[in-house]
Design an enzyme around this catalytic site. Structure first.
Site, short mmCIF file in Angstrom:
data_model
loop_
_atom_site.label_atom_id
_atom_site.label_comp_id
_atom_site.label_asym_id
_atom_site.label_seq_id
_atom_site.Cartn_x
_atom_site.Cartn_y
_atom_site.Cartn_z
CB VAL A 1 9.98 -27.87 80.69
CG1 VAL A 1 11.28 -28.40 80.75
CG2 VAL A 1 9.32 -27.34 79.57
NE ARG B 1 12.26 -21.12 71.62
CZ ARG B 1 12.09 -21.52 70.48
NH1 ARG B 1 12.66 -20.94 69.52
NH2 ARG B 1 11.59 -22.66 70.27
CB THR C 1 14.14 -21.30 82.04
OG1 THR C 1 14.00 -22.08 82.99
CG2 THR C 1 12.99 -20.14 81.83
CB VAL D 1 17.61 -22.05 76.65
CG1 VAL D 1 17.98 -22.31 75.28
CG2 VAL D 1 18.37 -22.98 77.34
CG ASP D 2 21.15 -19.87 73.21
OD1 ASP D 2 21.71 -21.06 73.24
OD2 ASP D 2 19.94 -19.83 72.72
CG ASP E 1 16.06 -25.76 68.29
OD1 ASP E 1 15.33 -24.95 68.05
OD2 ASP E 1 16.74 -25.87 69.51
NE ARG F 1 10.41 -28.98 68.35
CZ ARG F 1 10.34 -28.06 69.25
NH1 ARG F 1 11.08 -26.94 69.15
NH2 ARG F 1 9.45 -28.25 70.20
NE ARG G 1 19.78 -37.06 64.71
CZ ARG G 1 19.88 -37.81 65.72
NH1 ARG G 1 19.56 -37.15 66.92
NH2 ARG G 1 20.05 -39.16 65.61
CG HIS H 1 24.31 -39.18 61.39
ND1 HIS H 1 24.35 -39.74 62.99
CD2 HIS H 1 24.54 -40.18 60.78
CE1 HIS H 1 24.24 -40.88 62.61
NE2 HIS H 1 24.32 -41.45 61.39
CG HIS I 1 16.11 -23.32 71.96
ND1 HIS I 1 15.50 -24.03 71.13
CD2 HIS I 1 15.08 -22.94 72.90
CE1 HIS I 1 14.45 -24.24 71.48
NE2 HIS I 1 14.00 -23.58 72.63
CB THR J 1 6.77 -27.53 73.44
OG1 THR J 1 8.03 -27.01 73.94
CG2 THR J 1 6.25 -26.69 72.50
#
Ligand code: NAD
Length: 308
Positions: free
Chosen positions: A7, A81, A112, A115-116, A141, A144, A146, A161, A168, A223
């Site tokens: 990343v 996660r 990382t 993440v939240d 997200d 992805r 959109r 939009h 996440h 990813t």
């Protein structure tokens, strides 16, 4: 850039090509890796814009506008996660503390996972105000979502939009009630243009948004390109003070009745970091799903060992 793995290196590569940064320092527990990435990236500079790129250590963060943190383990194929939380929380805390000490005036952007939770940990450890400790949250997200919508609708994703909000991760909430093309809600756009739309399409797009990371990890182990591009978008908004509305993870202070949890909502991002978190007109179902996501994140945070 702290953490020069998949990343970190993908983000740094995007940053070099963008020409946005004049100095990029890579810090990694594996110094040789940081050194190798810095050398490789520096050799791209003759094809890009002038920039000084080197492998360094925490004192080099002094004066940085933004420190991006992508250090820590990746998600294993059988792991959510949130399972990653304990493994990566100690790493995020120590990095944020060291960055906060040498660079109290900068912004920290955490990528990382989870993440939240780690953005919250980083904020508490850094000594920085919450608006300058940001998680990349659902930036990916939302991209992805959109992209999947654009694929179904046959239009450029830039013209679609919409936002994914909340965690996440598995409890994230794609917001269909306000997703639109040219102001037309998705069912209306489909009806007007002869495009199929029903509950199975909604569920399919939701599932593919939520499960994209698992699908990719199963195939290639990690990813990194899309999140690297998303991190660049956030950094650009900060460096150029663009006040762009992006779905990033920020401290909620009563928005949607949620207190003291880092999660994603559309937020105005500029030089001062997260300048405002926006309150959406959610459907009843979406609002309930957001509160559930917040409860899951609160539980994950409370499940971490107390800070040292
Ligand atoms: P990676 O294993 O390729 O790289 C991680 C790097 O961190 C390694 O180079 C490692 O040496 C370094 N590191 C470990 N501990 C460190 C420490 N204490 N200090 C400095 N460096 C340290 O992993 P990756 O694929 O680059 O993923 C990094 C993180 O990003 C993971 O947690 C992953 O889940 C997350 N990720 C987030 C998103 C997102 O949307 N937020 C998307 C993809 C991946």
């Amino acid at each position: 850039m702290v953490g020069a793995g998949h990343v970190g290196a993908s983000f740094a590569y995007a940053l070099v090509l963008s020409g946005l940064a004049s100095e990029i320092v890579l810090i990694d527990a594996d110094r040789r890796r940081a050194e190798g990435e810095a050398m490789d990236l520096a050799h791209a500079v003759p094809f890009a814009k002038p920039a000084r790129i080197w492998d360094g250590d925490y004192p080099d963060c002094a004066g940085a506008a933004v420190t991006v943190v992508a250090a820590g383990g990746g998600q294993r194929p059988d792991e959510t996660r949130l399972d990653l939380a304990r493994r990566n929380a100690a790493i995020a805390a120590s990095i944020a503390q060291r960055v906060g000490e040498v660079n109290p005036g900068g912004t920290i952007l955490v990528a990382t996972n989870p993440v939240d939770v780690l953005a919250h940990v980083a904020w508490r450890s850094s000594g920085l105000p919450a608006e300058r400790v940001i998680g990349s949250g659902t930036i990916l997200d939302t991209a992805r979502f959109r992209w999947l919508l654009s694929d179904h609708l046959g239009v450029d994703p830039h013209s679609v939009h919409g936002f994914v909000i909340g965690e996440h991760g598995d409890s994230e909430v794609p917001v269909w009630s306000s997703a639109n093309v040219a102001g037309m809600r998705i069912p209306d756009f489909c009806a007007a243009n002869g495009i199929p739309f029903d509950a199975s399409i909604v569920h399919g797009i939701d599932a593919r948004t939520r499960e994209a990371a698992y699908e990719i990890i199963e195939r290639k182990g990690a990813t990194y390109y899309a999140v690297g591009a998303g991190l660049l978008r956030i950094v650009e908004a900060i460096l150029r003070d663009q006040r762009t509305v992006l779905s990033v993870s920020a401290l909620t202070r009563g928005v949607h009745g949620i207190e003291d949890v880092y999660l994603s909502l559309p937020a105005i991002v500029g030089r001062r970091g997260v300048e405002r978190v926006l309150q959406l007109n959610l459907s009843v179902v979406e609002a309930a799903a957001l509160r559930r996501s917040a409860e899951i994140l609160r539980g994950a945070l409370d499940g971490l060992p107390a800070p040292a």
